[in-house]
Design a protein around this motif. Structure first.
Motif, PDB file in Angstrom:
ATOM      1  N   GLY A   1       0.808  -1.212   0.000  1.00 13.43           N
ATOM      2  CA  GLY A   1       0.000   0.000   0.000  1.00 13.43           C
ATOM      3  C   GLY A   1       0.839   1.259   0.000  1.00 13.43           C
ATOM      4  O   GLY A   1       0.439   2.292  -0.564  1.00 13.43           O
TER       5      GLY A   1
ATOM      6  N   TRP B   1       1.809   2.104  -3.539  1.00 14.96           N
ATOM      7  CA  TRP B   1       0.700   2.682  -4.301  1.00 14.96           C
ATOM      8  C   TRP B   1       0.452   4.127  -3.885  1.00 14.96           C
ATOM      9  O   TRP B   1       0.144   4.976  -4.738  1.00 14.96           O
ATOM     10  CB  TRP B   1      -0.555   1.833  -4.120  1.00 14.96           C
ATOM     11  CG  TRP B   1      -0.633   0.719  -5.110  1.00 14.96           C
ATOM     12  CD1 TRP B   1      -0.315  -0.593  -4.921  1.00 14.96           C
ATOM     13  CD2 TRP B   1      -1.037   0.836  -6.480  1.00 14.96           C
ATOM     14  NE1 TRP B   1      -0.502  -1.311  -6.081  1.00 14.96           N
ATOM     15  CE2 TRP B   1      -0.942  -0.467  -7.053  1.00 14.96           C
ATOM     16  CE3 TRP B   1      -1.460   1.888  -7.268  1.00 14.96           C
ATOM     17  CZ2 TRP B   1      -1.268  -0.714  -8.377  1.00 14.96           C
ATOM     18  CZ3 TRP B   1      -1.789   1.641  -8.605  1.00 14.96           C
ATOM     19  CH2 TRP B   1      -1.699   0.356  -9.139  1.00 14.96           C
TER      20      TRP B   1
ATOM     21  N   LEU C   1      -0.784  -7.249  -1.827  1.00 13.77           N
ATOM     22  CA  LEU C   1      -1.734  -6.142  -1.763  1.00 13.77           C
ATOM     23  C   LEU C   1      -3.150  -6.661  -1.546  1.00 13.77           C
ATOM     24  O   LEU C   1      -3.920  -6.095  -0.755  1.00 13.77           O
ATOM     25  CB  LEU C   1      -1.655  -5.324  -3.048  1.00 13.77           C
ATOM     26  CG  LEU C   1      -2.546  -4.084  -3.111  1.00 13.77           C
ATOM     27  CD1 LEU C   1      -2.143  -3.085  -2.040  1.00 13.77           C
ATOM     28  CD2 LEU C   1      -2.460  -3.438  -4.484  1.00 13.77           C
TER      29      LEU C   1
ATOM     30  N   SER D   1      -3.754  -7.738   1.968  1.00 12.44           N
ATOM     31  CA  SER D   1      -3.871  -6.642   2.929  1.00 12.44           C
ATOM     32  C   SER D   1      -5.217  -5.956   2.887  1.00 12.44           C
ATOM     33  O   SER D   1      -5.409  -4.947   3.582  1.00 12.44           O
ATOM     34  CB  SER D   1      -2.764  -5.607   2.659  1.00 12.44           C
ATOM     35  OG  SER D   1      -1.482  -6.196   2.730  1.00 12.44           O
TER      36      SER D   1
ATOM     37  N   TRP E   1       3.112  -2.336   8.627  1.00 11.99           N
ATOM     38  CA  TRP E   1       3.349  -0.974   8.107  1.00 11.99           C
ATOM     39  C   TRP E   1       4.371  -0.321   9.021  1.00 11.99           C
ATOM     40  O   TRP E   1       4.032   0.244  10.047  1.00 11.99           O
ATOM     41  CB  TRP E   1       2.044  -0.191   8.069  1.00 11.99           C
ATOM     42  CG  TRP E   1       2.141   1.109   7.327  1.00 11.99           C
ATOM     43  CD1 TRP E   1       2.787   2.232   7.738  1.00 11.99           C
ATOM     44  CD2 TRP E   1       1.606   1.406   6.040  1.00 11.99           C
ATOM     45  NE1 TRP E   1       2.689   3.220   6.806  1.00 11.99           N
ATOM     46  CE2 TRP E   1       1.957   2.743   5.745  1.00 11.99           C
ATOM     47  CE3 TRP E   1       0.868   0.686   5.108  1.00 11.99           C
ATOM     48  CZ2 TRP E   1       1.579   3.356   4.562  1.00 11.99           C
ATOM     49  CZ3 TRP E   1       0.496   1.300   3.943  1.00 11.99           C
ATOM     50  CH2 TRP E   1       0.852   2.621   3.670  1.00 11.99           C
TER      51      TRP E   1
END
Length: 375
Positions: free
Chosen positions: A20, A23, A152, A155, A301
């Motif tokens: 993420g 992106w 991705l 997640s 993260w």
């Protein structure tokens, strides 16, 4: 010793940057590209994206998609120039390049022409416009090359895990189907049977379809054994709040994104986008309470993911601020035709997008294939 300490480590499963974050970084570059038609800034954005991809992409098959997006961007520029030459341009010009044969059109097609005068100003405007769209595509290609699609999808919030599973199944079905076709055609060639033409296609198609059905049944049995589709009981008030928050959040995200991409909506675009994202995340969190599932080795993260995402957001913020302060620097004039200049602050902001090339973990070293002599 200090340089060795600051150097980014080699990437492995536990320290890889969250997909993420890649992106968000790419969308930040794309937002900056949508705010300008200056070819120097757009070329700088393409260079930043290309450098980060070259420095941090792995040897995975999905990481090779960046070149395809670059070729697609070049094709978009070429098509935009051809359309501007053949169908005309809304930009008036005084520097005539060529006059094409014009096709007469009926009265109801006023304002549309095929052929006619081709001016330098019109082609320059088309080049700037096509370069902006190509830069957006290249930024999306950079995200595709750096972010693992399977990680991705894994997640995704709990409310969207069913859609994620469907996408994963669809992504794995086509490669398996192609592998089955190649395996059966090779087997038929070894047996001296035809593998081309309509007859070969029909005789190969039935075993391939049978194998696809067997995989589908096996996948359904495995998903049922793992409890796929089970939902928890949620009160009606929570379901209604979930629907309202999700729908309102998506509307806010669409309105805020339009405001950021439009030239006159920078004032309300960012606040509406943040409110929409917060509302959508709250709705997804509430919707995830219906899904009874566990997550195996979730992606973390970490600090590096925050730095990667913040660099893309900083590029977009600097470009939006520069557009409000000096819009002429980001939108060079074509009538009269003037040479574009590189503004200092927007260029410095774009260079912030290089941060992932230094803070994200480096790709693992490629394993050397054994030579024939060693074999």
């Amino acid at each position: 010793m200090a340089l060795r300490t600051l150097r980014a480590p080699r990437a492995h499963r536990s320290n890889a940057v969250h997909p993420g974050a890649w992106w968000i970084w790419a969308l930040g570059l794309g937002t900056a590209a949508s705010r300008t038609t200056n070819p120097l800034l757009l070329a700088l954005l393409v260079g930043v994206a290309g450098y980060v991809v070259a420095a941090r992409r792995t040897e995975a098959p999905w990481a090779r998609s960046y070149g395809a997006f670059v070729k697609l961007g070049l094709a978009v520029i070429g098509i935009r120039l051809v359309f501007a030459a053949v169908l005309g341009s809304p930009i008036p010009g005084t520097h005539l390049l060529v006059t094409l044969p014009e096709v007469p059109l009926p009265d109801w097609a006023q304002g549309v022409r095929i052929g006619g005068k081709v001016t330098l100003e019109g082609l320059t405007f088309a080049l700037y416009d096509g370069l902006k769209l190509a830069t957006l595509l290249i930024c999306v290609g950079a995200a595709n090359a750096l972010a693992s699609p399977s990680r991705l999808l894994k997640s995704l919030p709990g409310a969207l895990y069913e859609a994620g599973v469907a996408v994963v199944v669809a992504m794995t079905f086509a490669p398996n189907l192609i592998a089955d076709v190649r395996r059966l055609r090779a087997a038929r060639r070894l047996r001296g049977r035809p593998d081309k033409g309509l007859r070969g296609l029909l005789q190969v198609g039935l075993p391939v379809l049978e194998g696809a059905l067997e995989r589908s049944v096996s996948l359904a049995a495995a998903m049922d054994a793992r409890g796929y589709g089970r939902t928890a009981e949620v009160p009606a008030a929570v379901r209604r709040a979930t629907a309202a928050l999700t729908l309102g959040g998506l509307i806010g995200v669409c309105a805020g994104t339009y405001g950021l991409l439009a030239s006159s909506g920078a004032g309300y675009g960012l606040p509406v986008l943040l409110i929409g994202v917060a509302s959508a995340l709250a709705g997804l969190w509430l919707g995830g309470r219906r899904s009874v599932r566990t997550r195996y080795r979730p992606d973390v993260w970490g600090v590096r993911a925050w730095l990667v995402a913040a660099s893309g957001a900083a590029v977009a913020a600097v470009m939006i601020w520069s557009g409000a302060q000096d819009p002429t620097a980001l939108q060079p004039q074509v009538v009269p035709l003037t040479a574009p200049t590189l503004p200092l602050w927007p260029a410095a902001g774009v260079l912030l997008g290089l941060l992932p090339a230094f803070v994200a973990p480096a790709p693992p070293l490629a394993t050397k294939q054994p030579t024939e002599a060693a074999q």
